[in-house]
Design an enzyme around this catalytic site. Structure first.
Site, PDB file in Angstrom:
ATOM      1  CE1 TYR A 170      43.884  10.298 -10.047  1.00  8.68           C
ATOM      2  CE2 TYR A 170      45.097  11.751  -8.871  1.00  8.68           C
ATOM      3  CZ  TYR A 170      45.051  10.675  -9.646  1.00  8.68           C
ATOM      4  OH  TYR A 170      46.217  10.157 -10.135  1.00  8.68           O
ATOM      5  CE  LYS A 199      44.213  10.196 -13.929  1.00 11.26           C
ATOM      6  NZ  LYS A 199      45.609  10.582 -13.622  1.00 11.26           N
TER       7      LYS A 199
END
Length: 350
Positions: A170, A199
């Site tokens: 992330y 992400k």
């Protein structure tokens, strides 16, 4: 510089020590599409609202999203106890199982970031026991001033070798004390076979393109790594350079519109995809500016007044009042996409 371990085959001894049947069954790449980092629902007493959580889960599944994310930045995990985190994951997992007769199984990605490798692995284990299928992990940022890139790479590889869940990186500098992983570092991290995606909430589409282009090389030619943007305002831009989807908080409000961008792109209808992306980007700017509090304020605008009692944020945050500048801006800026979303809902009922 410390060299990156060779994880180009699944027979790597470094990975064999942490192998598990669960991971063997889940190692395939995440399906393409829109993933929704769900907001948190609290009841009038401030506790976890299981019924509202499951109602929202069913709503998103009906919109054909590819997967769900719990305890992302929209999910207020930092405002919850460990028990509450498990409760939310279990509620979502139960709702997904209940819908399994009418929907294909969907991934449930749980935010498991912590500042130490030990606590991160514990959160991964707890998430797995509650029903999550994957873990989403921020780089540790508290001591970012003295944390080297080598240490960050080692952190992710150590977590991935011990986690019972496949791991997604992330990259969200605002939530990691400014730590922004460059494409070279992301590709080093991606060499580990139990790290299966990223992400990119940094919004850097050049970085996204470089990761898409380079990731199969560091994974021994395997194409089992999900690359997704982290905001709805660049879904199409990401797809054009090879992204596999998006993990976007705005999809809590208009999941079908976000999914539609991908469908139009796949069908070669680029002009229509661009027009819809323009409108989604305009609406998403309000969600970005006002964060999860703004997304919660918009829930009753998009999904009815019954959502208002369960979408209050936890202190220190408070809801935007209906007559506030924020609420007016959210309504005005999102009303166009709201109409599109309603049309898409109606089309599914014809």
């Amino acid at each position: 510089m410390t060299s990156t371990p060779d994880y180009t085959t699944l027979n790597s001894p470094s990975f064999q020590t942490a192998e598990s049947p669960l991971r063997q069954s889940q190692r395939g790449r995440l399906p393409n599409g829109v993933y929704v980092p769900m907001i948190a629902f609290f009841d009038v007493n401030g506790g976890i609202d299981i019924a509202s959580t499951q109602r929202h889960t069913a709503r998103l599944l009906d919109a054909d999203v590819a997967g769900l994310v719990v305890h992302g930045s929209n999910g207020e995990a930092v405002h919850m106890s460990r028990d509450e985190r498990r409760t939310v994951i279990k509620a979502v997992a139960d709702a997904v199982r209940h819908a399994s007769d009418s929907h294909a199984p969907v991934p449930i990605i749980a935010g498991c970031g912590a500042q130490s490798m030990w606590e991160t692995v514990e959160l991964c284990r707890e998430a797995q026991s509650a029903g999550a299928t994957h873990a989403l992990i921020l780089p540790p940022g508290y001591y970012s001033g003295i944390l080297s890139k080598d240490a960050i790479v080692s952190f992710f590889h150590q977590v991935a070798s011990q986690s019972p869940l496949p791991v997604l990186i992330y990259n969200f500098p605002a939530a990691a004390n400014g730590v922004d992983l460059d494409s070279d570092t992301l590709l080093r991290i991606a060499a580990h076979p139990n790290i299966v995606g990223v992400k990119l909430t940094c919004g850097n589409t050049g970085k996204l393109a470089r990761v898409v282009a380079g990731v199969s090389k560091v994974r021994g030619g395997r194409k089992d790594f999900f690359v997704g943007g982290g905001s709805a305002d660049f879904i199409l831009q990401g797809l054009v350079v090879g992204a596999h989807g998006t993990i976007s908080g705005f999809a809590n409000l208009a999941p079908r519109a976000c999914v539609r961008i991908g469908h139009l792109f796949e069908e070669g209808r680029l002009a229509e995809a661009m027009e819809l992306q323009h409108q989604v980007a305009e609406a998403d700017w309000l969600a970005i500016r006002y964060g999860f509090v703004g997304v919660k304020a918009a829930m009753s605008m998009f999904h009815g007044e019954q959502e208002k009692p369960c979408t209050h944020p936890r202190l220190p945050f408070t809801s935007h009042t209906e007559d506030s500048t924020a609420a007016r801006e959210i309504w005005e800026g999102m009303s166009g996409v709201l109409a599109i979303e309603n049309d898409l809902v109606a089309a599914t009922k014809q």
